[in-house]
Design an enzyme around this catalytic site. Structure first.
Site, PDB file in Angstrom:
ATOM      1  N   GLU A  36     -88.149   4.146  21.776  1.00 35.47           N
ATOM      2  CA  GLU A  36     -89.087   3.427  22.453  1.00 35.47           C
ATOM      3  C   GLU A  36     -89.705   4.261  23.672  1.00 35.47           C
ATOM      4  O   GLU A  36     -89.187   5.044  24.027  1.00 35.47           O
ATOM      5  CB  GLU A  36     -88.761   2.305  22.987  1.00 35.47           C
ATOM      6  CG  GLU A  36     -89.728   1.283  23.795  1.00 35.47           C
ATOM      7  CD  GLU A  36     -89.033   0.084  24.570  1.00 35.47           C
ATOM      8  OE1 GLU A  36     -87.682  -0.002  24.269  1.00 35.47           O
ATOM      9  OE2 GLU A  36     -89.903  -0.358  25.237  1.00 35.47           O
ATOM     10  N   ARG A 262     -72.476   4.899  20.771  1.00 33.51           N
ATOM     11  CA  ARG A 262     -72.916   5.493  21.950  1.00 33.51           C
ATOM     12  C   ARG A 262     -72.189   6.550  22.584  1.00 33.51           C
ATOM     13  O   ARG A 262     -71.285   6.596  22.751  1.00 33.51           O
ATOM     14  CB  ARG A 262     -73.523   4.468  23.086  1.00 33.51           C
ATOM     15  CG  ARG A 262     -74.284   3.350  22.861  1.00 33.51           C
ATOM     16  CD  ARG A 262     -74.557   2.660  24.016  1.00 33.51           C
ATOM     17  NE  ARG A 262     -75.154   3.415  24.857  1.00 33.51           N
ATOM     18  CZ  ARG A 262     -76.565   2.985  25.101  1.00 33.51           C
ATOM     19  NH1 ARG A 262     -77.459   2.502  24.103  1.00 33.51           N
ATOM     20  NH2 ARG A 262     -77.321   3.856  25.984  1.00 33.51           N
ATOM     21  N   LYS A 272     -81.981   4.884  30.221  1.00 29.36           N
ATOM     22  CA  LYS A 272     -83.209   5.287  30.506  1.00 29.36           C
ATOM     23  C   LYS A 272     -83.449   4.536  31.783  1.00 29.36           C
ATOM     24  O   LYS A 272     -84.490   5.213  32.874  1.00 29.36           O
ATOM     25  CB  LYS A 272     -84.255   5.092  29.453  1.00 29.36           C
ATOM     26  CG  LYS A 272     -84.450   5.899  28.622  1.00 29.36           C
ATOM     27  CD  LYS A 272     -85.511   5.679  27.598  1.00 29.36           C
ATOM     28  CE  LYS A 272     -84.985   5.333  26.267  1.00 29.36           C
ATOM     29  NZ  LYS A 272     -86.170   4.608  25.456  1.00 29.36           N
TER      30      LYS A 272
HETATM   31  P1  ATP Z   1     -81.554   3.201  26.772  1.00 28.53           P
HETATM   32  O1  ATP Z   1     -80.408   2.272  26.710  1.00 28.53           O
HETATM   33  O2  ATP Z   1     -81.024   4.515  27.472  1.00 28.53           O
HETATM   34  O3  ATP Z   1     -82.818   2.923  27.226  1.00 28.53           O
HETATM   35  P2  ATP Z   1     -82.306   2.746  24.154  1.00 28.53           P
HETATM   36  O4  ATP Z   1     -81.365   2.532  23.081  1.00 28.53           O
HETATM   37  O5  ATP Z   1     -82.952   1.548  24.746  1.00 28.53           O
HETATM   38  O6  ATP Z   1     -81.681   3.805  25.129  1.00 28.53           O
HETATM   39  P3  ATP Z   1     -84.368   3.829  22.527  1.00 28.53           P
HETATM   40  O7  ATP Z   1     -85.709   4.714  22.762  1.00 28.53           O
HETATM   41  O8  ATP Z   1     -84.433   2.498  21.799  1.00 28.53           O
HETATM   42  O9  ATP Z   1     -83.478   3.973  23.567  1.00 28.53           O
HETATM   43  O10 ATP Z   1     -83.174   4.858  21.323  1.00 28.53           O
HETATM   44  C1  ATP Z   1     -83.536   5.445  20.201  1.00 28.53           C
HETATM   45  C2  ATP Z   1     -82.301   5.637  19.563  1.00 28.53           C
HETATM   46  O11 ATP Z   1     -81.537   6.403  20.052  1.00 28.53           O
HETATM   47  C3  ATP Z   1     -81.829   4.406  19.180  1.00 28.53           C
HETATM   48  O12 ATP Z   1     -81.390   4.547  17.769  1.00 28.53           O
HETATM   49  C4  ATP Z   1     -80.699   4.499  19.879  1.00 28.53           C
HETATM   50  O13 ATP Z   1     -79.514   3.494  19.248  1.00 28.53           O
HETATM   51  C5  ATP Z   1     -80.255   5.712  20.059  1.00 28.53           C
HETATM   52  N1  ATP Z   1     -79.568   5.964  21.370  1.00 28.53           N
HETATM   53  C6  ATP Z   1     -80.073   5.592  22.732  1.00 28.53           C
HETATM   54  N2  ATP Z   1     -78.708   5.908  23.533  1.00 28.53           N
HETATM   55  C7  ATP Z   1     -77.717   6.568  22.836  1.00 28.53           C
HETATM   56  C8  ATP Z   1     -76.386   7.015  23.037  1.00 28.53           C
HETATM   57  N3  ATP Z   1     -75.940   6.994  24.639  1.00 28.53           N
HETATM   58  N4  ATP Z   1     -75.670   7.617  22.256  1.00 28.53           N
HETATM   59  C9  ATP Z   1     -76.397   7.620  21.127  1.00 28.53           C
HETATM   60  N5  ATP Z   1     -77.622   7.118  20.669  1.00 28.53           N
HETATM   61  C10 ATP Z   1     -78.296   6.618  21.412  1.00 28.53           C
HETATM   62 MG    MG Z   2     -83.466   0.297  22.664  1.00 25.86          MG
END
Ligand code: ATP
Ligand code: MG
Length: 557
Positions: A36, A262, A272
């Protein structure tokens, strides 16, 4: 887990892909990385990038970069650009053009109409509070909304009017009609469209309704022909909804979702939202502050793409908890830099030495190679003069037992130069050593001294030739391994006040023309990188990437 083996470690996702290719279910694989654009990517995303792009590379498949841009208020071009830069910098290239969920808004709308026509979606007028109340809890079934039995015609008509902007933000939603008594709360008639008058960075004001993430994600995957949709474990409970949507619309492709754990790194945070808080509250200098666990922060600090990819390989992919010590990341970086970085001398905390038996104004120069194992890195001249800088920590008046560095009456080898003895220490009024008077043994250039052993070797610089440099030393951003473990306590409470120390030191003349992002080993001190933002010919700025040894692990006993 050998850190030097380059073989591809298998994992449960590879096992699935191998089986899918062997059975002929797929002839090649298509993965995607779906961020995102609402912040900069962090080390957890790096794990996901290495997995998705890495699989595509290893299996000669494809990996799409798709922005999940369904939350216009939080998203921006700046974030989208930084994400593309980060993916490239890590060494990956996506398949074709960048894709955007917003490219599919019209199709997503039409699929929602299809659900309505089948009686599988309805417009609900409950307020958000009422909707929460009707949803039930983990132990209590939800109850049906009074609007659930609206006719297909009425739903079709209301949804069309939601689109044309007849209703106020938040006054209605489109919900999938699944099961309010489901044990899985995600299946209790989830909202799939909401009304939100927000300017979208790509579609502008064309839409005032936006599709929800769960609904958008599975359809986007299917439209792109994704074979394996890989996400983190918190989406496991969303998988039945992913499958329900695809099973109930006319779409020829049904990707499979697989979840992995994760990455969590000790002494930092991987959220984030919390990283944004650090930036907004100016706890750090920006998203790319070298203390940040963001990809751009790691880059600015001097971490290498290969080191980060190697780290991702080492930690592997599984469904179990993946909390990793920072030492694992640091050692992967160190290992890559070991063979890549030229070695030079720098003095961070200088103490002046006057060589009493060396002629003032005379310079004696010796050549020294940039890397002991890599003669192809070349060599430079290391000048020696009557006045030199040494590291203040390399001198002690009352040294502990086993001290091999300098003390009054003791000798050390100056790296690439003479054996030197300290004869006298000059102090200021407060009793601090401000200068040493030393003498060299002229017979020790390239030779061992006669009749005695000198064990210690220290680094140094000629005062006449050294260049001043700002040297930024970084430590852990937080003082505890899991700063956000306790929901009641603001994680900022645990910020390490000493995470950044700025020193005015000296470096060898040969680094003078170094471009931004040039990496060096400063002998005995660690790996350093010229700063991307602040370093320039007239102002040398170095970031300490990582120390030479895991000093942290030692301190911890
Ligand atoms: P955050 O919780 O930090 O905002 P998010 O999952 O909301 O992270 P996205 O931009 O939606 O952020 O993530 C893009 C991809 O990265 C998704 O497939 C998500 O599952 C993966 N991802 C995010 N954080 C992690 C993590 N700590 N370890 C592994 N993969 C991750
Ligand atoms: Mg997400």
């Amino acid at each position: 887990m050998s850190s030097t083996s380059q073989t591809v470690a298998s994992n449960f996702i590879r096992t699935i892909i191998d089986a899918d290719l062997a059975s002929g279910k797929h002839r090649s694989i298509v993965t995607r990385f779906p961020p995102e654009p609402n912040g900069y990517l962090h080390v957890g995303h790096a794990k996901s990038i290495c997995l998705n792009f890495g699989l595509a590379k290893d299996y000669q498949g494809k990996c799409n970069l798709r922005f999940d841009d369904t939350n216009p208020e939080k998203e921006s071009e700046e974030y989208a650009q930084s994400i593309q830069d980060d993916v490239h910098w890590l060494g990956f290239q996506w398949n074709g053009e960048v894709r955007w969920a917003s490219d599919y808004f019209e199709q997503l709308y039409q699929y929602a109409v299809e659900l309505i026509k089948q009686g599988k979606a309805y417009v609900d007028d409950l307020t958000p509070e009422q909707m929460r109340e009707y949803r039930g809890t983990l132990t209590l079934a939800g109850k049906n909304s009074p609007y659930r039995e609206r006719s297909v015609e009425e739903n079709f008509n209301l949804f069309a009017r939601m689109r044309t902007g007849e209703f106020a933000d938040g006054s209605r939603v489109l919900r999938a009609k699944i099961d309010m008594a489901s044990g899985n709360i995600n299946l209790r008639d989830p909202a799939i469209y909401r009304i939100r008058r927000a300017h979208h960075m790509r579609t502008g004001d064309a839409w005032c309704i936006y599709p929800m993430y769960d609904y958008t994600h599975c359809i986007s995957d299917a439209l792109e022909g994704i074979t394996h949709s890989l996400c983190t474990l918190e989406f496991e409970d969303h998988r039945p909804l992913y499958d329900w949507v695809l099973d109930n619309i006319t779409i020829p492709c049904h990707p499979r979702q697989y979840e992995f754990s994760r990455l969590e790194l000790h002494y930092t945070i991987t959220s984030k939202r919390k990283l944004l808080q650090l930036v907004n509250e100016r706890r750090v200098s920006g998203w790319d502050d070298p203390r940040m666990p963001t990809i751009s922060g790691m880059r600015r600090r001097g971490y290498t793409p290969k080191g980060i990819r190697e780290f991702a390989r080492l930690i592997g992919i599984s469904k179990s908890n993946n909390t990793v010590d920072m030492g694992v990341l640091e050692s992967a970086i160190r290992e890559d830099l070991e063979t890549k970085a030229a070695r030079v001398m720098a003095v961070i905390n200088p103490l002046k030495v006057l060589i009493t038996n060396f002629v003032a104004g005379q310079t004696e120069s010796r050549e020294a190679g940039f890397h002991p194992q890599h003669p192809e890195f070349g060599a430079r001249i290391v000048p020696f003069d009557q006045e030199i800088w040494i590291e203040a920590d390399d001198f002690s008046e009352a040294p502990p037992a086993g001290w091999q560095r300098l003390t009054v009456g003791g000798e050390v080898r100056l790296r690439y130069s003479y054996v030197m003895r300290c004869d006298e220490v000059i102090k200021d009024a407060a009793g601090n050593a401000v200068e040493l008077r030393c003498s060299i043994d002229a017979e020790t250039l390239g030779k061992n001294p006669v009749g005695r052993k000198v064990k210690g070797v220290i680094h140094w610089l000629s005062c006449a030739h050294a260049l001043p440099a700002e040297i930024r030393l970084y430590d852990r951003l937080f003082t505890v391994p899991e700063p956000d473990a306790d929901k009641e306590i603001d994680f900022c409470t645990y910020l390490n006040p000493d995470s950044l120390t700025t020193a005015q030191g000296w470096v060898e003349t040969c680094v003078k023309g170094a471009a931004p992002e040039t990496r060096y080993q400063f002998e005995r001190l660690g790996y350093f990188c010229t700063d991307r933002r602040d370093h320039r010919p007239g102002k040398l700025v170095f970031n300490r990437t990582v120390t030479l040894k895991d000093s942290w692990a030692k301190e911890q006993g």
